[in-house]
Write an enzyme that holds these catalytic residues in place. Structure first.
Site, PDB file in Angstrom:
ATOM      1  N   ARG A 174       0.857  -1.183   0.000  1.00  0.00           N
ATOM      2  CA  ARG A 174       0.000   0.000   0.000  1.00  0.00           C
ATOM      3  C   ARG A 174       0.897   1.237   0.000  1.00  0.00           C
ATOM      4  NH1 ARG A 174      -2.323  -3.411   4.001  1.00  0.00           N
ATOM      5  NH2 ARG A 174      -4.438  -4.121   3.479  1.00  0.00           N
ATOM      6  N   LYS A 196      -2.818  -1.694   7.575  1.00  0.00           N
ATOM      7  CA  LYS A 196      -4.068  -1.159   8.116  1.00  0.00           C
ATOM      8  C   LYS A 196      -4.239  -1.597   9.568  1.00  0.00           C
ATOM      9  CE  LYS A 196      -7.026  -0.473   4.088  1.00  0.00           C
ATOM     10  NZ  LYS A 196      -8.313  -0.824   3.461  1.00  0.00           N
ATOM     11  N   HIS A 264      -2.212   2.925  -6.248  1.00  0.00           N
ATOM     12  CA  HIS A 264      -2.936   1.757  -5.729  1.00  0.00           C
ATOM     13  C   HIS A 264      -3.143   0.706  -6.815  1.00  0.00           C
ATOM     14  CE1 HIS A 264      -5.019  -0.172  -2.454  1.00  0.00           C
ATOM     15  NE2 HIS A 264      -6.029  -0.467  -3.246  1.00  0.00           N
ATOM     16  N   ARG A 267      -0.455  -1.787  -6.826  1.00  0.00           N
ATOM     17  CA  ARG A 267      -0.702  -2.870  -5.862  1.00  0.00           C
ATOM     18  C   ARG A 267      -1.581  -3.936  -6.522  1.00  0.00           C
ATOM     19  NH1 ARG A 267      -1.362  -4.423  -0.401  1.00  0.00           N
ATOM     20  NH2 ARG A 267      -3.476  -4.888   0.281  1.00  0.00           N
ATOM     21  N   HIS A 291      -4.260  -8.763   3.718  1.00  0.00           N
ATOM     22  CA  HIS A 291      -5.714  -8.701   3.810  1.00  0.00           C
ATOM     23  C   HIS A 291      -6.197  -9.478   5.030  1.00  0.00           C
ATOM     24  CE1 HIS A 291      -6.207  -7.932  -0.796  1.00  0.00           C
ATOM     25  NE2 HIS A 291      -6.033  -6.813  -0.118  1.00  0.00           N
ATOM     26  N   TYR A 300      -8.748 -10.522  -7.081  1.00  0.00           N
ATOM     27  CA  TYR A 300      -7.596 -10.679  -7.976  1.00  0.00           C
ATOM     28  C   TYR A 300      -7.597 -12.009  -8.712  1.00  0.00           C
ATOM     29  CZ  TYR A 300      -6.007  -6.694  -5.300  1.00  0.00           C
ATOM     30  OH  TYR A 300      -5.928  -5.465  -4.708  1.00  0.00           O
TER      31      TYR A 300
END
Length: 320
Positions: A174, A196, A264, A267, A291, A300
């Site tokens: 990120r 995150k 982004h 990514r 994630h 993806y």
């Protein structure tokens, strides 16, 4: 500027110190919930702010009490969503984020501080979002981006930008993770990043990343007191906006629309290329990208047009 009411400040403190929300996430909560409280004060106070998103003098919310929050009904929430849609022109994704913030806020007021007893957000439906395949660079476009950066005449800019693009495209970092890397976070073939929710994870580096970082470090000035891996021309940490700007300039140079392609999307590119060409399984990809849920990673695993075209050609009736 309208001051933050104590009950909202308490919630933000809780999210940051107890739940470990990042500064960016906490600011988003503040922005979303301040807007909601202004709307509610306007709606209950019968003034015009709810119909004027550009009002210069929004209603004061500092003295909002739990009693006013408890007056909010499901109809008030749907009126708020209609305001976000019709007046503020918020996207479905943005409205869904604001609903999530509301739910967290009400849960805090009910379960943690016991200031209210009713939770109208439990009846609130989340706007249905359309499923979209992620936008990403093709393998050829990724190579062209790296080749473009190699043409920069200034060695510092070239090696720095090349290392940044290489990390994006190979590791799927990120933007905030990349800009936050410190020199001491690099250990042989790994980098420790903060993702995150302030969650720390170790990212493994391939040969391309190791070479790119070492080439950059060879030209990076030694700056007392500045431990950021990536620095700008002023010898300060290279921030998110600066990185975005440089990457956008390089994307423009190879003919890509920067309204569609962003940092982004690099990514997204890393994840898609690993899945498509590297035969990386979904669980491994989840760990690499950081994630929390595998459901997030599943975007993806889309099948691209090339694979679909090849599948049709393989139909045994194709030769009849």
């Amino acid at each position: 500027m309208t001051s933050i009411p104590p009950l909202l400040q308490d919630f933000l403190n809780y999210m940051g110190t107890v739940k470990g929300a990042s500064d960016l996430t906490t600011r988003e909560y503040e922005y979303d919930l301040t807007g909601f409280l202004r709307f509610i004060v306007s709606r209950f106070g019968d003034n015009q702010y709810a119909n004027d998103p550009d009002a210069n003098d929004p209603p004061e919310i500092f003295h909002i009490s739990p009693r006013l929050i408890e007056r909010v009904s499901i109809n008030d929430l749907y009126a708020y969503l209609a305001f976000l849609d019709k007046e503020k022109k918020n996207t479905i994704r943005t409205r869904a984020r604001k609903i999530s913030a509301l739910r967290s806020f009400y849960k805090f007021l009910i379960n943690k501080t016991e200031q209210i007893t009713e939770n109208p957000t439990l009846k609130l439906d989340t706007p249905k979002q359309k499923s979209r395949n992620p936008v990403y660079l093709t393998l050829d476009e990724s190579r062209r981006l790296l080749e473009q950066i190699r043409t920069i005449p200034n060695e510092f800019f070239m090696y720095r930008d090349y290392a940044i693009a290489t990390l994006f495209l190979n590791c799927g970092l990120r933007l905030s993770e990349l800009s936050g890397i410190e020199l001491e976070d690099i250990k042989e073939d790994t980098i420790t990043v903060i993702g995150k929710g302030n969650k720390e994870r170790v990212v493994y580096l391939n040969n391309a990343c190791i070479i790119a970082i070492n080439q950059y470090l060879a030209v990076r000035p030694k700056v007392d007191g500045e431990n950021a891996l990536f620095i700008n021309e002023r010898k300060k940490r290279f921030g998110n906006r600066g990185i975005q700007y440089r990457i956008e300039k390089h994307l423009e140079a190879i003919g890509l629309d920067t309204k569609l392609y962003t940092t982004h999307k690099l990514r997204h590119t890393a994840a898609t290329l690993m899945y498509k060409y590297g035969e990386v399984d979904i669980r491994t990809l989840q760990e690499i990208l950081g994630h929390e849920s595998v459901a997030t990673t599943e975007i993806y695993t889309h099948v691209d047009d090339e694979i679909l075209r090849d599948a049709i050609k393989k139909n045994p009736l194709n030769n009849i």
